[in-house]
Design a protein around this motif. Structure first.
Motif, PDB file in Angstrom:
ATOM      1  N   GLU A 170       1.788  16.353 -11.761  1.00 39.96           N
ATOM      2  CA  GLU A 170       0.533  16.660 -12.457  1.00 39.96           C
ATOM      3  C   GLU A 170       0.268  15.674 -13.607  1.00 39.96           C
ATOM      4  OE1 GLU A 170       0.689  20.794 -13.563  1.00 39.96           O
ATOM      5  OE2 GLU A 170       0.375  21.467 -11.503  1.00 39.96           O
ATOM      6  N   VAL A 171       0.593  14.423 -13.315  1.00 41.57           N
ATOM      7  CA  VAL A 171       0.330  13.333 -14.257  1.00 41.57           C
ATOM      8  C   VAL A 171      -0.807  12.499 -13.687  1.00 41.57           C
ATOM      9  CG1 VAL A 171       1.249  11.218 -15.289  1.00 41.57           C
ATOM     10  CG2 VAL A 171       2.699  13.256 -15.091  1.00 41.57           C
ATOM     11  N   PRO A 172      -1.869  12.260 -14.451  1.00 41.95           N
ATOM     12  CA  PRO A 172      -2.992  11.488 -13.912  1.00 41.95           C
ATOM     13  C   PRO A 172      -2.601  10.038 -13.632  1.00 41.95           C
ATOM     14  CG  PRO A 172      -3.280  11.872 -16.261  1.00 41.95           C
ATOM     15  CD  PRO A 172      -2.120  12.708 -15.836  1.00 41.95           C
ATOM     16  N   ALA A 173      -3.107   9.513 -12.515  1.00 41.12           N
ATOM     17  CA  ALA A 173      -2.917   8.096 -12.193  1.00 41.12           C
ATOM     18  C   ALA A 173      -4.056   7.322 -12.855  1.00 41.12           C
ATOM     19  CB  ALA A 173      -2.925   7.890 -10.684  1.00 41.12           C
ATOM     20  N   LEU A 174      -3.751   6.618 -13.919  1.00 43.20           N
ATOM     21  CA  LEU A 174      -4.771   5.933 -14.706  1.00 43.20           C
ATOM     22  C   LEU A 174      -5.006   4.533 -14.148  1.00 43.20           C
ATOM     23  CD1 LEU A 174      -3.513   6.965 -18.258  1.00 43.20           C
ATOM     24  CD2 LEU A 174      -5.289   8.062 -16.860  1.00 43.20           C
ATOM     25  N   ASP A 175      -6.249   4.283 -13.726  1.00 39.09           N
ATOM     26  CA  ASP A 175      -6.545   2.989 -13.112  1.00 39.09           C
ATOM     27  C   ASP A 175      -6.332   1.835 -14.084  1.00 39.09           C
ATOM     28  OD1 ASP A 175      -7.452   1.854 -10.551  1.00 39.09           O
ATOM     29  OD2 ASP A 175      -9.064   1.004 -11.777  1.00 39.09           O
ATOM     30  N   ARG A 176      -6.500   2.089 -15.374  1.00 34.15           N
ATOM     31  CA  ARG A 176      -6.319   1.004 -16.348  1.00 34.15           C
ATOM     32  C   ARG A 176      -4.855   0.565 -16.447  1.00 34.15           C
ATOM     33  NH1 ARG A 176      -7.154   5.544 -19.671  1.00 34.15           N
ATOM     34  NH2 ARG A 176      -5.418   6.018 -21.102  1.00 34.15           N
ATOM     35  N   LEU A 177      -3.946   1.360 -15.885  1.00 36.43           N
ATOM     36  CA  LEU A 177      -2.530   0.999 -15.896  1.00 36.43           C
ATOM     37  C   LEU A 177      -2.066   0.412 -14.559  1.00 36.43           C
ATOM     38  CD1 LEU A 177      -0.908   3.979 -17.853  1.00 36.43           C
ATOM     39  CD2 LEU A 177      -1.797   1.800 -18.735  1.00 36.43           C
ATOM     40  N   VAL A 178      -3.028   0.086 -13.698  1.00 35.78           N
ATOM     41  CA  VAL A 178      -2.697  -0.470 -12.383  1.00 35.78           C
ATOM     42  C   VAL A 178      -3.148  -1.933 -12.319  1.00 35.78           C
ATOM     43  CG1 VAL A 178      -3.110  -0.329  -9.897  1.00 35.78           C
ATOM     44  CG2 VAL A 178      -2.825   1.773 -11.247  1.00 35.78           C
ATOM     45  N   HIS A 225       0.830  -1.202   0.000  1.00 31.20           N
ATOM     46  CA  HIS A 225       0.000   0.000   0.000  1.00 31.20           C
ATOM     47  C   HIS A 225       0.868   1.257   0.000  1.00 31.20           C
ATOM     48  CE1 HIS A 225      -2.143   3.288   2.075  1.00 31.20           C
ATOM     49  NE2 HIS A 225      -3.197   2.866   1.388  1.00 31.20           N
ATOM     50  N   ASP A 226       1.909   1.259   0.836  1.00 29.42           N
ATOM     51  CA  ASP A 226       2.753   2.453   0.942  1.00 29.42           C
ATOM     52  C   ASP A 226       3.588   2.677  -0.321  1.00 29.42           C
ATOM     53  OD1 ASP A 226       1.708   2.849   3.422  1.00 29.42           O
ATOM     54  OD2 ASP A 226       3.507   2.235   4.533  1.00 29.42           O
ATOM     55  N   ARG A 227       4.044   1.607  -0.966  1.00 30.42           N
ATOM     56  CA  ARG A 227       4.789   1.768  -2.217  1.00 30.42           C
ATOM     57  C   ARG A 227       3.874   2.328  -3.301  1.00 30.42           C
ATOM     58  NH1 ARG A 227       7.813  -4.141  -1.555  1.00 30.42           N
ATOM     59  NH2 ARG A 227       8.676  -3.601   0.488  1.00 30.42           N
ATOM     60  N   ALA A 228       2.621   1.847  -3.323  1.00 29.46           N
ATOM     61  CA  ALA A 228       1.655   2.382  -4.286  1.00 29.46           C
ATOM     62  C   ALA A 228       1.326   3.840  -3.973  1.00 29.46           C
ATOM     63  CB  ALA A 228       0.382   1.530  -4.272  1.00 29.46           C
ATOM     64  N   THR A 229       1.287   4.176  -2.670  1.00 31.41           N
ATOM     65  CA  THR A 229       1.055   5.571  -2.273  1.00 31.41           C
ATOM     66  C   THR A 229       2.187   6.458  -2.779  1.00 31.41           C
ATOM     67  OG1 THR A 229      -0.206   4.938  -0.311  1.00 31.41           O
ATOM     68  CG2 THR A 229       0.813   7.125  -0.299  1.00 31.41           C
ATOM     69  N   GLY A 230       3.429   5.982  -2.664  1.00 32.04           N
ATOM     70  CA  GLY A 230       4.563   6.744  -3.177  1.00 32.04           C
ATOM     71  C   GLY A 230       4.478   6.957  -4.674  1.00 32.04           C
ATOM     72  N   TYR A 231       4.049   5.934  -5.388  1.00 32.89           N
ATOM     73  CA  TYR A 231       3.846   6.022  -6.849  1.00 32.89           C
ATOM     74  C   TYR A 231       2.824   7.109  -7.183  1.00 32.89           C
ATOM     75  CZ  TYR A 231       1.260   4.342 -11.065  1.00 32.89           C
ATOM     76  OH  TYR A 231       0.575   4.226 -12.253  1.00 32.89           O
ATOM     77  N   ARG A 232       1.687   7.085  -6.488  1.00 28.53           N
ATOM     78  CA  ARG A 232       0.623   8.060  -6.783  1.00 28.53           C
ATOM     79  C   ARG A 232       1.036   9.464  -6.348  1.00 28.53           C
ATOM     80  NH1 ARG A 232      -2.310   3.406  -4.843  1.00 28.53           N
ATOM     81  NH2 ARG A 232      -3.346   2.408  -6.601  1.00 28.53           N
ATOM     82  N   THR A 233       1.795   9.561  -5.258  1.00 23.98           N
ATOM     83  CA  THR A 233       2.267  10.868  -4.791  1.00 23.98           C
ATOM     84  C   THR A 233       3.177  11.516  -5.831  1.00 23.98           C
ATOM     85  OG1 THR A 233       2.122  10.192  -2.474  1.00 23.98           O
ATOM     86  CG2 THR A 233       3.567  12.052  -2.977  1.00 23.98           C
ATOM     87  N   ALA A 234       4.064  10.728  -6.422  1.00 25.06           N
ATOM     88  CA  ALA A 234       4.976  11.257  -7.441  1.00 25.06           C
ATOM     89  C   ALA A 234       4.216  11.698  -8.686  1.00 25.06           C
ATOM     90  CB  ALA A 234       6.018  10.199  -7.796  1.00 25.06           C
ATOM     91  N   LEU A 235       3.237  10.905  -9.108  1.00 21.02           N
ATOM     92  CA  LEU A 235       2.437  11.282 -10.277  1.00 21.02           C
ATOM     93  C   LEU A 235       1.682  12.584 -10.012  1.00 21.02           C
ATOM     94  CD1 LEU A 235       0.921   7.866 -11.461  1.00 21.02           C
ATOM     95  CD2 LEU A 235       2.873   9.086 -12.427  1.00 21.02           C
ATOM     96  N   ARG A 236       1.092  12.671  -8.824  1.00 23.45           N
ATOM     97  CA  ARG A 236       0.319  13.876  -8.490  1.00 23.45           C
ATOM     98  C   ARG A 236       1.209  15.115  -8.468  1.00 23.45           C
ATOM     99  NH1 ARG A 236      -2.125  11.726  -4.709  1.00 23.45           N
ATOM    100  NH2 ARG A 236      -0.748  12.300  -2.978  1.00 23.45           N
ATOM    101  N   ALA A 237       2.406  14.974  -7.893  1.00 20.18           N
ATOM    102  CA  ALA A 237       3.326  16.118  -7.831  1.00 20.18           C
ATOM    103  C   ALA A 237       3.749  16.567  -9.224  1.00 20.18           C
ATOM    104  CB  ALA A 237       4.551  15.749  -7.003  1.00 20.18           C
TER     105      ALA A 237
END
Length: 321
Positions: free
Chosen positions: A200-208, A186-198
């Motif tokens: 300004e890249v959308p986190a696309l659910d179809r790529l997860v 969960h925390d590694r995925a949180t780090g992934y999403r945090t970097a994308l958000r910073a």
């Protein structure tokens, strides 16, 4: 300590070993001296003083055939040997029921303390065995608020891996993970999403991809993603098995997507390009757990082991590389 507390050595020993029939006033003086002097009980020495020959630690983990767990087991065994302690191993093979059976069996057989890599299941039942000193490694045990835990800096690792790919121009970065009910994943995925958000890249659910444990199944999912009309140009794998699955998939593909894995593994530097990974010191992870076991505290403790990115080439490929 006896001089500091103004009591006899025997009184100190009785208080430290929690023997009955010590006057409350004397207990308070000894406990105050313990706090002031920073005393820590040496469990191995205490066991030897009681006439026992060796401290026995139980190590319960998911699957010793996985390189992460075999390295952890070797490191725990080495750290325990420095305290003349024996380690007993058990793997629960992703089964919460088997995990509980192993823990209760070790408890019944009189192990002195436990190191557990917990499953995603609720662990509130462990309160029944509060007398057994337990330290959790790699993951926070669900249902237990007051537990000693040694963790990796998983959020930072996930963020650093993703930032590495973003810096090379990637914007469609797939995430390959197993059970996000496990705190480390969960925390590694949180780090992934945090970097994308910073960025300004959308986190696309179809790529997860979630809930995949087996490298062969990972390879099938990677193939599916690469066959999309708008496929990912890079991958972040949250563990070594997922990284191996990516390698398996790419053997049959003309594309050369970039990828970064969490966990180093044997031969990662032999591939061409070498596999870029988030790495950490397994020995430090194990030593921290053994140290917490042998130096118990009434208050729960969290130890965080740092991680680092090791760039070997697979994460350097540009989009379309």
């Amino acid at each position: 300590m006896a001089r500091h507390a103004g009591v006899s050595l025997k009184t100190v020993s009785r208080v430290v070993n929690q023997e009955p029939h010590v006057r409350p006033s004397l207990q308070e003086r000894v406990q105050a001296a313990i706090s002031e002097l920073g005393y820590r009980r040496n469990e191995a020495a205490a066991r030897l003083a009681r006439g026992a020959t060796m401290l026995t630690l139980g190590l319960v983990m998911e699957n010793i055939s996985n390189e992460f767990y075999s390295r952890l087991a070797a490191a725990v065994e080495s750290a325990a040997a420095e305290h003349e302690a024996l380690v007993v191993f058990g793997s629960y093979e992703e089964s919460a029921a088997k995990e509980r059976m192993l823990i209760e069996s070790m408890y019944a057989r009189g192990v002195d303390s436990l190191i557990v890599v917990p499953s995603a299941a609720d662990h509130a039942w462990l309160a029944e065995h509060a007398s057994l000193t337990t330290v959790f490694v790699d993951r926070v045990p669900p249902g237990l608020e007051s537990a000693d835990v040694v963790l990796l800096d998983d959020v930072r690792g996930g963020r650093t891996a993703t930032e590495h790919l973003l810096a090379r121009g990637h914007r469609r970065i797939a995430l390959i993970s197993d059970d996000e009910g496990v705190s480390s994943v969960h925390d590694r995925a949180t780090g992934y999403r945090t970097a994308l958000r910073a960025a300004e890249v959308p986190a696309l659910d179809r790529l997860v991809v979630r809930g995949i444990f087996d490298p062969w199944r990972v390879s099938q999912e990677v193939t599916r993603l690469l066959d999309l009309a708008d496929p990912p140009t890079a991958f972040f794998a949250t563990n070594n098995r997922a990284a191996i699955g990516i390698l398996q998939a790419l053997r049959e593909r003309p594309e050369r997507p970039a990828y970064v894995g969490f966990d180093d593994f044997a031969l990662a530097d032999v591939f061409n390009p070498g596999v870029t990974v988030v790495r950490y010191d397994t020995t430090r992870l194990a030593r921290s757990a053994v140290d917490l076991l042998l130096n118990p505290s009434p208050s729960p403790r969290r130890v965080k082991v740092p991680v680092e990115l090791v760039a070997r080439g697979s994460g350097e490929l540009p989009p379309g590389g």
